[in-house]
Design a protein around this motif. Structure first.
Motif, mmCIF file in Angstrom:
data_model
loop_
_atom_site.group_PDB
_atom_site.id
_atom_site.type_symbol
_atom_site.label_atom_id
_atom_site.label_comp_id
_atom_site.label_asym_id
_atom_site.label_seq_id
_atom_site.Cartn_x
_atom_site.Cartn_y
_atom_site.Cartn_z
ATOM 1 N N HIS A 50 8.115 100.651 -22.658
ATOM 2 C CA HIS A 50 7.208 101.407 -23.531
ATOM 3 C C HIS A 50 6.754 102.688 -22.819
ATOM 4 O O HIS A 50 5.597 102.839 -22.445
ATOM 5 C CB HIS A 50 5.999 100.550 -23.918
ATOM 6 N N ASN B 154 12.893 102.764 -31.483
ATOM 7 C CA ASN B 154 13.702 101.609 -31.890
ATOM 8 C C ASN B 154 14.670 101.177 -30.785
ATOM 9 O O ASN B 154 14.921 99.983 -30.596
ATOM 10 C CB ASN B 154 14.481 101.931 -33.160
ATOM 11 N N ILE C 75 12.847 99.066 -28.359
ATOM 12 C CA ILE C 75 12.591 97.739 -28.934
ATOM 13 C C ILE C 75 13.837 96.875 -28.822
ATOM 14 O O ILE C 75 13.762 95.692 -28.442
ATOM 15 C CB ILE C 75 12.149 97.862 -30.409
ATOM 16 N N ASN D 54 14.069 93.424 -26.614
ATOM 17 C CA ASN D 54 14.500 92.148 -27.203
ATOM 18 C C ASN D 54 15.711 91.573 -26.476
ATOM 19 O O ASN D 54 15.804 90.354 -26.262
ATOM 20 C CB ASN D 54 14.810 92.331 -28.685
ATOM 21 N N THR E 37 1.425 93.042 -36.712
ATOM 22 C CA THR E 37 2.282 93.383 -35.574
ATOM 23 C C THR E 37 3.233 94.529 -35.924
ATOM 24 O O THR E 37 3.536 95.362 -35.063
ATOM 25 C CB THR E 37 3.062 92.153 -35.078
ATOM 26 N N ASP E 38 3.681 94.595 -37.183
ATOM 27 C CA ASP E 38 4.493 95.730 -37.621
ATOM 28 C C ASP E 38 3.723 97.040 -37.435
ATOM 29 O O ASP E 38 4.270 98.036 -36.941
ATOM 30 C CB ASP E 38 4.889 95.582 -39.095
ATOM 31 N N VAL F 203 3.267 97.970 -33.668
ATOM 32 C CA VAL F 203 4.503 98.460 -33.055
ATOM 33 C C VAL F 203 4.802 99.894 -33.484
ATOM 34 O O VAL F 203 5.302 100.708 -32.689
ATOM 35 C CB VAL F 203 5.686 97.526 -33.391
ATOM 36 N N SER G 129 2.886 92.384 -29.119
ATOM 37 C CA SER G 129 3.341 92.186 -30.507
ATOM 38 C C SER G 129 4.831 91.901 -30.546
ATOM 39 O O SER G 129 5.296 91.006 -31.270
ATOM 40 C CB SER G 129 3.033 93.428 -31.344
ATOM 41 N N LEU G 130 5.595 92.642 -29.754
ATOM 42 C CA LEU G 130 7.049 92.478 -29.751
ATOM 43 C C LEU G 130 7.471 91.138 -29.148
ATOM 44 O O LEU G 130 8.403 90.494 -29.643
ATOM 45 C CB LEU G 130 7.695 93.634 -28.991
ATOM 46 N N ARG H 134 6.703 88.473 -31.853
ATOM 47 C CA ARG H 134 7.664 88.494 -32.953
ATOM 48 C C ARG H 134 9.033 87.988 -32.512
ATOM 49 O O ARG H 134 9.737 87.309 -33.279
ATOM 50 C CB ARG H 134 7.751 89.913 -33.520
ATOM 51 N N PHE H 135 9.422 88.297 -31.291
ATOM 52 C CA PHE H 135 10.697 87.801 -30.779
ATOM 53 C C PHE H 135 10.712 86.274 -30.764
ATOM 54 O O PHE H 135 11.675 85.649 -31.226
ATOM 55 C CB PHE H 135 10.961 88.337 -29.366
#
Length: 328
Positions: free
Chosen positions: A187, A194, A197, A201, A264-265, A268, A293-294, A297-298
């Motif tokens: 980050h 993107n 991200i 992931n 979370t969307d 991010v 958040s990422l 969500r992962f």
């Protein structure tokens, strides 16, 4: 840079005459917590709960040392904590250090200096012990039942995963993939691109094999987030609905999954300025909440988890449980 203090992070109530007072400090990579209480784990009277954004990992988290500015912020905070401990006459004191201090080349220097200046003896624990204390805190919050839950504690330096129910831990492990470490790696531009991200992931996919093996073939009822970023998720969710929300009055919270996805969307895709000026985001979480958040969500997507909850209790309450229930 001085440690970040926020008025909502300090809770004080009236002491009860004759009750034993204990103090617990959770010295994390991002935040130092001080909790002074009396009573029992089931009926705590919180005299003071202060959290300070020390950001001990800033500038050196992935280089294996505590940067001079962060080191000083940590020392200054510990001196301030000791003043509070003396003011409240705590009968028993424990200070627990986790990822940043256990991995830093000058971590022991910090521990020694704190003892010299304040008399506080810091216990630097390993990841396995950290996970065990987090479980005890979650259990004390009443979040666990007969079903199998996956507890996730996102710290600045490490992330702990614990599989268990209200009776026992089935599996636990600490991973050095905390929000400060991942933020430093991925980050670097805000809002996060993107491409970053995707790379984050992929990094999680390659570094969480032990978690995937542990949950393989098991039915997970609930993902339980341990305080920290999950408190922010809950506060933002309720603010969006126009509801008053006081974290000091609850032990746990159940998310509507779609509402959590929406929050979370937004986090991010948000800019630093949008997060910084939002009333629902503590100053100490403005930066790391994106990576948190990422990660969340992962895990939800990878393990196909539909039910998510939050516990305001975590490591420090696990330590309290041991202090107040010696036979635990």
């Amino acid at each position: 840079m001085t440690p970040e203090r926020n008025a909502p992070s300090i809770t004080k109530t009236t002491a009860k005459s004759g009750a034993q007072r204990v103090a617990v400090m959770d010295l994390g990579t991002n935040t130092f917590h001080l909790l002074i209480t009396e009573g029992t784990v089931d009926n705590l009277n919180i005299l003071i709960h202060e959290h300070v954004g020390v950001k001990l990992g800033e500038g050196g988290i992935n280089k294996g040392y505590i940067h001079a500015d962060a080191y000083k912020r940590g020392i200054d905070t510990m001196v301030a904590f000791q003043n509070e401990i003396e003011r409240y006459n705590a009968a028993e004191v424990r200070a627990i250090a986790t990822s940043a201090l256990r991995n830093a080349s000058n971590g022991q220097d910090f521990v020694n200096e704190v003892q010299q200046l304040t008399g506080i003896q810091i216990e630097t624990i390993n990841g396995d012990r950290e996970a065990e204390l987090i479980y005890q805190g979650i259990k004390a919050a009443g979040c666990l039942n007969n079903g199998l839950s996956l507890i996730m504690d996102i710290g600045g330096g490490s992330v702990e995963f614990i599989l268990g129910d209200y009776k026992q831990i089935v599996w636990k492990q600490s991973f050095e993939i905390g929000a400060a470490r991942l933020m430093d790696k991925f980050h670097k531009i805000d809002p996060i691109p993107n491409k970053a991200i995707y790379e984050l992931n992929r990094y999680l996919e390659n570094n969480l094999d032990d978690l995937f093996s542990a949950v393989d073939g098991k039915q997970i009822d609930t993902l339980i987030g341990s305080s920290g970023s999950y408190e922010t998720f809950a506060e933002l969710t309720e603010m969006n609905k126009g509801h008053a929300f006081d974290l000091n009055t609850i032990k746990n919270y159940s998310f509507n999954t779609q509402e959590l996805v929406n929050i979370t969307d937004w986090l991010v895709s948000s800019s630093h300025q949008e997060r910084k000026t939002h009333d629902g985001i503590d100053a100490i979480r403005v930066d790391m909440i994106v990576v948190a958040s990422l990660i969340t969500r992962f895990v939800m997507d990878k393990l196909d988890i539909k039910q998510v909850a939050m516990s305001t209790y975590s490591l420090k309450e696990g330590v309290l449980a041991e202090m107040l229930n010696p036979g635990l």
